[in-house]
Design a protein around this motif. Structure first.
Motif, PDB file in Angstrom:
ATOM      1  N   LYS A   1       8.327 -17.655  51.879  1.00 24.35           N
ATOM      2  CA  LYS A   1       7.089 -18.440  51.865  1.00 24.35           C
ATOM      3  C   LYS A   1       7.388 -19.941  51.815  1.00 24.35           C
ATOM      4  O   LYS A   1       6.742 -20.739  52.477  1.00 24.35           O
ATOM      5  CB  LYS A   1       6.240 -18.028  50.649  1.00 24.35           C
ATOM      6  CG  LYS A   1       4.829 -18.508  50.698  1.00 24.35           C
ATOM      7  CD  LYS A   1       3.966 -17.864  49.623  1.00 24.35           C
ATOM      8  CE  LYS A   1       3.249 -16.642  50.145  1.00 24.35           C
ATOM      9  NZ  LYS A   1       2.659 -15.813  49.094  1.00 24.35           N
ATOM     10  N   ASN A   2       8.435 -20.298  51.043  1.00 20.26           N
ATOM     11  CA  ASN A   2       8.736 -21.712  50.834  1.00 20.26           C
ATOM     12  C   ASN A   2       9.764 -22.273  51.813  1.00 20.26           C
ATOM     13  O   ASN A   2      10.079 -23.457  51.769  1.00 20.26           O
ATOM     14  CB  ASN A   2       9.242 -21.921  49.401  1.00 20.26           C
ATOM     15  CG  ASN A   2       8.187 -21.516  48.388  1.00 20.26           C
ATOM     16  OD1 ASN A   2       7.008 -21.749  48.612  1.00 20.26           O
ATOM     17  ND2 ASN A   2       8.597 -20.876  47.295  1.00 20.26           N
ATOM     18  N   LYS A   3      10.315 -21.448  52.669  1.00 20.89           N
ATOM     19  CA  LYS A   3      11.381 -21.896  53.572  1.00 20.89           C
ATOM     20  C   LYS A   3      10.779 -22.583  54.799  1.00 20.89           C
ATOM     21  O   LYS A   3       9.705 -22.215  55.262  1.00 20.89           O
ATOM     22  CB  LYS A   3      12.221 -20.678  53.986  1.00 20.89           C
ATOM     23  CG  LYS A   3      13.477 -21.011  54.728  1.00 20.89           C
ATOM     24  CD  LYS A   3      14.524 -21.579  53.818  1.00 20.89           C
ATOM     25  CE  LYS A   3      15.673 -22.169  54.599  1.00 20.89           C
ATOM     26  NZ  LYS A   3      16.605 -22.888  53.714  1.00 20.89           N
ATOM     27  N   GLU A   4      11.512 -23.573  55.328  1.00 18.07           N
ATOM     28  CA  GLU A   4      11.005 -24.286  56.514  1.00 18.07           C
ATOM     29  C   GLU A   4      10.989 -23.387  57.760  1.00 18.07           C
ATOM     30  O   GLU A   4      11.704 -22.381  57.820  1.00 18.07           O
ATOM     31  CB  GLU A   4      11.865 -25.521  56.783  1.00 18.07           C
ATOM     32  CG  GLU A   4      13.257 -25.234  57.315  1.00 18.07           C
ATOM     33  CD  GLU A   4      14.351 -26.004  56.559  1.00 18.07           C
ATOM     34  OE1 GLU A   4      14.390 -25.909  55.311  1.00 18.07           O
ATOM     35  OE2 GLU A   4      15.151 -26.658  57.232  1.00 18.07           O
ATOM     36  N   ASP A   5      10.231 -23.799  58.776  1.00 20.93           N
ATOM     37  CA  ASP A   5      10.107 -23.043  60.037  1.00 20.93           C
ATOM     38  C   ASP A   5      11.439 -23.030  60.788  1.00 20.93           C
ATOM     39  O   ASP A   5      12.204 -23.988  60.721  1.00 20.93           O
ATOM     40  CB  ASP A   5       9.087 -23.738  60.974  1.00 20.93           C
ATOM     41  CG  ASP A   5       7.676 -23.692  60.441  1.00 20.93           C
ATOM     42  OD1 ASP A   5       7.473 -23.165  59.340  1.00 20.93           O
ATOM     43  OD2 ASP A   5       6.785 -24.201  61.142  1.00 20.93           O
TER      44      ASP A   5
ATOM     45  N   TYR B   1      14.443 -21.610  60.854  1.00 23.73           N
ATOM     46  CA  TYR B   1      15.750 -21.874  60.224  1.00 23.73           C
ATOM     47  C   TYR B   1      16.807 -20.804  60.532  1.00 23.73           C
ATOM     48  O   TYR B   1      17.929 -21.123  60.890  1.00 23.73           O
ATOM     49  CB  TYR B   1      15.565 -22.005  58.707  1.00 23.73           C
ATOM     50  CG  TYR B   1      16.797 -22.547  58.030  1.00 23.73           C
ATOM     51  CD1 TYR B   1      17.014 -23.920  57.951  1.00 23.73           C
ATOM     52  CD2 TYR B   1      17.766 -21.683  57.505  1.00 23.73           C
ATOM     53  CE1 TYR B   1      18.167 -24.422  57.362  1.00 23.73           C
ATOM     54  CE2 TYR B   1      18.923 -22.181  56.914  1.00 23.73           C
ATOM     55  CZ  TYR B   1      19.107 -23.543  56.839  1.00 23.73           C
ATOM     56  OH  TYR B   1      20.250 -24.039  56.266  1.00 23.73           O
TER      57      TYR B   1
ATOM     58  N   ASN C   1       5.874 -14.542  57.357  1.00 24.93           N
ATOM     59  CA  ASN C   1       6.767 -15.644  56.980  1.00 24.93           C
ATOM     60  C   ASN C   1       8.159 -15.453  57.571  1.00 24.93           C
ATOM     61  O   ASN C   1       8.822 -16.430  57.918  1.00 24.93           O
ATOM     62  CB  ASN C   1       6.827 -15.801  55.462  1.00 24.93           C
ATOM     63  CG  ASN C   1       5.636 -16.589  54.948  1.00 24.93           C
ATOM     64  OD1 ASN C   1       5.315 -17.650  55.489  1.00 24.93           O
ATOM     65  ND2 ASN C   1       4.963 -16.070  53.945  1.00 24.93           N
TER      66      ASN C   1
ATOM     67  N   ARG D   1       8.005 -16.811  61.000  1.00 20.08           N
ATOM     68  CA  ARG D   1       7.946 -18.278  60.968  1.00 20.08           C
ATOM     69  C   ARG D   1       9.313 -18.904  60.685  1.00 20.08           C
ATOM     70  O   ARG D   1       9.684 -19.903  61.300  1.00 20.08           O
ATOM     71  CB  ARG D   1       6.922 -18.695  59.889  1.00 20.08           C
ATOM     72  CG  ARG D   1       6.516 -20.141  59.909  1.00 20.08           C
ATOM     73  CD  ARG D   1       5.536 -20.454  58.779  1.00 20.08           C
ATOM     74  NE  ARG D   1       6.000 -20.031  57.447  1.00 20.08           N
ATOM     75  CZ  ARG D   1       6.988 -20.601  56.773  1.00 20.08           C
ATOM     76  NH1 ARG D   1       7.633 -21.631  57.269  1.00 20.08           N
ATOM     77  NH2 ARG D   1       7.352 -20.129  55.576  1.00 20.08           N
ATOM     78  N   VAL D   2      10.080 -18.333  59.776  1.00 16.79           N
ATOM     79  CA  VAL D   2      11.371 -18.964  59.410  1.00 16.79           C
ATOM     80  C   VAL D   2      12.489 -18.592  60.391  1.00 16.79           C
ATOM     81  O   VAL D   2      13.590 -19.124  60.292  1.00 16.79           O
ATOM     82  CB  VAL D   2      11.815 -18.676  57.953  1.00 16.79           C
ATOM     83  CG1 VAL D   2      10.732 -19.098  56.980  1.00 16.79           C
ATOM     84  CG2 VAL D   2      12.205 -17.239  57.724  1.00 16.79           C
TER      85      VAL D   2
ATOM     86  N   THR E   1      14.317 -18.612  64.110  1.00 16.69           N
ATOM     87  CA  THR E   1      14.419 -19.468  65.299  1.00 16.69           C
ATOM     88  C   THR E   1      13.700 -18.802  66.478  1.00 16.69           C
ATOM     89  O   THR E   1      13.306 -17.633  66.387  1.00 16.69           O
ATOM     90  CB  THR E   1      15.901 -19.662  65.685  1.00 16.69           C
ATOM     91  OG1 THR E   1      16.505 -18.364  65.742  1.00 16.69           O
ATOM     92  CG2 THR E   1      16.643 -20.496  64.667  1.00 16.69           C
TER      93      THR E   1
END
Ligand code: AAT
Length: 284
Positions: free
Chosen positions: A144-148, A150, A176, A179-180, A182
């Motif tokens: 949830k807290n990780k950047e897109d 990655y 999520n 989203r995280v 590549t």
């Protein structure tokens, strides 16, 4: 001499037992009940909340299959996230690839890692590889807290959807993960078993959620003697790569990795599913 048997319920009507030599360790962590045993047939094994997680004899099946299918599909994977997997077996297989630069393992229960390091060096031995970072937190919160964009690969090496693993089967979690990852990222996730209805129900639920999120979603199977019914599945979800059409199997063979279960014939064969499983997944 006293016979000591470890028994777990595979369904309300089916039990699975292993004769044990010793109950090595037992504790209740803040997350779950942890037990380690020694046995003739399966060597050292551990259970969480009364369910088999890892034993020395069949762990190679599970850890080969969670790792090498994705790695053979995209040899350019550099950053990997493992969620769960506290015994270290999945990380051990990943560390065999010189091409991987970063392995982050997010395990909710530090005690599983520390006890595996003590009693199961066969799986935990590579957790000290310099590319590995251990993070002790909930995988759900972590993604949830990780950047897109990655990670190139996420391996969800989780418990079943009861107890702390429940959130790792939620729509929010898979979303999520998408989203995280590549643009050519791959997600391998715990897909349970098609055989007993209670497990098949979870398989269908997980599959229907992932199907709605990723353009490419497949399921593959393998034989796990100590998991309920012995018939177990992982999900393969990806934004770009098809595990059958795009896998560079010759390139994987050229790496010369010695494996005990996975090979490139299995890679193709594992995606060939029995009719009853196909029907359940189509309905999902
Ligand atoms: N390598 C095969 C071992 C496992 S153990 C699964 C791990 O997932 C456990 O160590 C557990 O503590 C961890 N876990 C559970 N929930 C979470 C969470 N929310 N975040 C991070 N880690 C978690 C898999 C066995 C599969 C068994 C199938 N029947």
């Amino acid at each position: 001499m006293l016979d000591l048997w470890y028994t777990e319920n595979h369904t309300d009507n089916v039990r699975f037992s292993i004769k044990t030599n010793k109950h090595i360790h037992s504790e209740t962590s803040p997350f779950q009940q942890i037990d380690f045993f020694e046995s003739e047939e399966f060597g050292t094994f551990f259970t969480l909340d009364g369910l088999m997680m890892v034993n020395e004899k069949d762990e190679f099946v599970y850890h080969d299959m969670i790792t090498h299918v994705a790695m053979a599909t995209n040899p350019n994977i550099k950053k990997v996230l493992v969620i769960g997997g506290g015994d270290g077996g999945t990380v051990r297989e990943l560390t065999r690839y010189a091409s991987i630069e970063q392995i982050d393992m997010v395990e909710i229960d530090e005690r599983v890692v520390r006890l595996s390091q003590e009693y199961l060096p066969i799986t935990a031995g590579k957790l000290t590889d310099p590319r590995v970072t251990l993070l002790f937190e909930d995988g759900l919160a972590y993604v949830k807290n990780k950047e897109d964009g990655y990670y190139d690969l996420i391996l969800v090496d989780s418990t079943d959807p009861i107890g702390p693993g429940e959130g790792l089967f939620s729509h929010d979690f898979y979303n999520n993960c998408f989203r995280v990852l590549t643009d050519d990222g791959i997600l391998i996730n715990q897909h349970e078993s098609p055989y007993y209805p209670s497990y098949a129900h979870e398989m269908k639920r997980a599959h229907s959620k992932i199907k709605g999120l990723f353009p490419i979603t497949r399921v593959y199977q393998f034989h796990m003697p100590t998991y309920p019914s012995g018939h177990w599945l992982f999900g393969f979800a990806s934004k770009k790569f098809d595990p059958l059409k795009d896998a560079d199997l010759d390139a994987w063979n050229a790496l010369g990795l010695k494996t005990k279960y996975y090979n490139t014939d299995i890679h193709a064969g594992a995606f060939a599913l029995p009719t009853f499983v196909k029907e359940m997944l189509n309905d999902a």
